[in-house]
Every structure is written in C-alpha cells, then in structure tokens.
Scaffold this active site. Structure first.
Site, PDB file in Angstrom:
ATOM      1  N   LYS A 157       0.832  -1.215   0.000  1.00  0.00           N
ATOM      2  CA  LYS A 157       0.000   0.000   0.000  1.00  0.00           C
ATOM      3  C   LYS A 157       0.867   1.267   0.000  1.00  0.00           C
ATOM      4  CE  LYS A 157      -4.250  -1.902   2.085  1.00  0.00           C
ATOM      5  NZ  LYS A 157      -4.079  -3.309   2.346  1.00  0.00           N
ATOM      6  N   TYR A 199      -2.361   0.473  11.167  1.00  0.00           N
ATOM      7  CA  TYR A 199      -3.790   0.313  11.391  1.00  0.00           C
ATOM      8  C   TYR A 199      -4.191   1.060  12.661  1.00  0.00           C
ATOM      9  CZ  TYR A 199      -2.365  -3.837   8.658  1.00  0.00           C
ATOM     10  OH  TYR A 199      -1.794  -4.683   7.776  1.00  0.00           O
ATOM     11  N   VAL A 206      -0.298  -8.214   6.900  1.00  0.00           N
ATOM     12  CA  VAL A 206      -0.703  -9.420   7.618  1.00  0.00           C
ATOM     13  C   VAL A 206       0.130 -10.652   7.249  1.00  0.00           C
ATOM     14  CG1 VAL A 206      -3.058  -8.644   8.106  1.00  0.00           C
ATOM     15  CG2 VAL A 206      -2.597  -9.913   5.990  1.00  0.00           C
TER      16      VAL A 206
END
Ligand code: GLU
Length: 313
Positions: free
Chosen positions: A67, A244, A262
């Site tokens: 990302k 996050y 993850v």
C-alpha cells in the site's frame, strides 16, 4: 558494522519468544501455513550499507506493505487536492478491513490509503488506461523501490486471497454504491489481490524503506524514484495510519513511520538514516507482527531512533 550485526542477532534472539504469543493470519488460509516461530530483520542505510539477522531470507507475501507503493503512485499521478477529495489521510480507530467508517464517517471517503478501503479506491486513481496498466504501474514502482527486478506473485496466496476475499469485495461494492469507485469491481480487486501476494524477503522491504529514508532516491544507485514532497507525505501518513488502529501505540513504542502487512512484515523508516524491515508472521490482535514490533521497539531504544526523541544532539 560488526557491532550492528551482533546487536541485530541479539535482538532476534531476545525477542523470538514473542512469536509464541501471536497467531498467523487465518482469514487468508494460505497465510496460516506460515511457521509462526520465524523472526528476521534487515537494515539498509542511506549510504548503501546493509545488515541482516535471523530469518531474513525467508520469503513472505508483501500484503499491505504494498500500500506504500500504491500511495506513492497515487501521489505522483494526482495533485494532493484531487487525491484527498477521494481518500482522506485521517487515522482509523477501527480494523484495517473495517467497512463501518465508509457509512458513518468522513463523508463516505475512505479514511486513509493505508487501510483496505483506501488502497482499493486508490488503485482507480493510479495512471493507466486499463486495470492491467495500473497493476504494472504499481508493480514497476515496487520493483524499483525494492531494487529487485525479479519480484513475482505467489500464486497460492493470490488464489487464497481471491477465494476468501469477500470482505474486500464488500468494501469495493459498498464504495461503488456510493460513487467512490466505478467500473468492474472484479478486475479492480484482481489488481489489489495480486499486489498483496507479491513475494519478498526482508532485504527487499528494507531497501524500499531506505528509499523513503533517502527522500525518494535509491541509495544504491542515486536514482530519484519520486520527489521529496511525496516522500514527506508518505512518511507522515505512515506515522499516523501505517499500523492500522495500532498506529498511536507504535508511535509511542517505536517512534518511526511504519507500515505493516498481515503476512508478518513491518517496514520502518528512520529518516535520512535507515530503512528497516522485520518479519515475524505471528500477529497481534490488530494484525501487526508481534515479535517484529517488539524487536523494532528494542532497536529504536538502543539506537535512539524515535523521531520524537528530544535527546538527539
Ligand atoms: N491482502 C490483505 C487483505 O486485503 C492485506 C491486509 C493487510 O496486510 O493489512 O486483507
């Protein structure tokens, strides 16, 4: 050089026991097959020196670390104003795949590009006439930032993501219903799933972090991959949103712009100094590598890396 090497080896051994306290991701079944006991670290500095320890040569999938490259391409291909009309840069107190904010907060914009909704919507803003061109644009950026022109997609993880990706489908269809995205959701998600399933080792991600540490230049070649303003924005958003809903705790514990995935990787940037990657697939409740986080915390303390430290000369 030798001192740093010994320090990293000690930190791996000191923090390996944390692997027992976390769990591999299960919602993408292929990721649950990873050995939770692994822990590795790689560091590149802005002068091109490198250090590695533990399981740093073990391949893992990049997951949300990609990302960062999505966001860089979005920034390079759009003005900041245009970009933030679609995706804001506000931290989220909810999980990385949360859907609730799209309805209740922030005028239906994804909160930030570091969570799933923002990354999926962001792909549509990346240059490219077709989804395949958008994929290639981000894939090429990843190749340049990692200094690895042999990156490839792990087909098993990709298939697993696709098969069990209903939460991401929900996010995308919801965003289509509110006009954040348009077009074919399947082909958009196919780009997203492939870019999450790219296989890397710690050294690849440490080089990627070193480019950010060096304000957009590749320390090993001097090539400028993006400008200093882009690097600054990306590091700021990594600091506030990259871990996050654990971003606040990470700022206190480690104090560096960071991004986790993850698959067990965490990228951390010590500006004008170091690019760091830790890998440990046993995750905490929020999806961050547990032992990786603890290792980074020790490293930051030992080297006085926190950008919030007042002790620096
Ligand atoms: N491919 C994962 C997903 O979409 C990425 C999540 C992450 O690493 O944060 O759920």
């Amino acid at each position: 050089m030798e001192k740093m090497q010994r320090q990293l080896e000690k930190l791996v051994e000191k923090n390996r026991h944390w692997c027992d306290q976390g769990n591999t991701a299960t919602y993408i079944p292929e990721l649950s097959k990873q050995d939770p006991g692994m822990l590795g670290v790689s560091i590149f500095d802005t002068q091109g020196r490198q250090w590695h320890a533990g399981d740093w040569q073990m391949p893992f999938t990049i997951q949300s670390l990609s990302k960062v490259a999505f966001f860089i391409c979005m920034l390079v291909d759009n003005s900041f104003d245009v970009l933030t009309r679609k995706i804001s840069v506000a931290p989220s107190a909810d999980g990385f795949n949360s859907i609730v904010n799209l309805e209740t907060k922030n005028e239906k914009r994804p909160l930030n590009p570091m969570i799933n909704s923002g990354a999926i919507a962001g792909i549509t803003l990346v240059r490219g006439a077709t989804m395949e061109e958008k994929f290639l644009r981000i894939f090429t950026m990843l190749g340049k930032m990692t200094g690895n022109d042999e990156l490839s997609v792990n087909q098993n993880v990709y298939q697993s993501e696709k098969e069990f990706g209903d939460r991401n489908r929900s996010l995308a269809y919801f965003m289509k219903s509110t006009g954040i995205i348009d077009g074919d959701v399947d082909s958009l998600l196919d780009v997203y799933f492939r870019l999450c399933s790219i296989e890397v080792v710690c050294a690849d991600i440490a080089r990627m972090a070193a480019v950010l540490a060096f304000d957009g230049r590749a320390p090993w070649s001097g090539e400028t991959l993006f400008d200093i303003k882009t690097a600054r924005i990306v590091k700021a958003v990594m600091t506030t949103c990259g871990m996050y809903d654990g971003s606040g705790d990470f700022a206190v514990d480690v104090g560096l712009p960071g991004k986790s995935g993850v698959g067990g990787g965490i990228m951390a940037v010590s500006p004008r100094n170091l690019g760091i990657c830790v890998f440990g697939p046993a995750l905490d409740q929020r999806g961050n590598s547990l032992a990786g986080w603890k290792l980074l915390q020790c490293l930051s303390e030992e080297l006085d890396l926190s950008i919030f430290s007042t002790c620096k000369p």
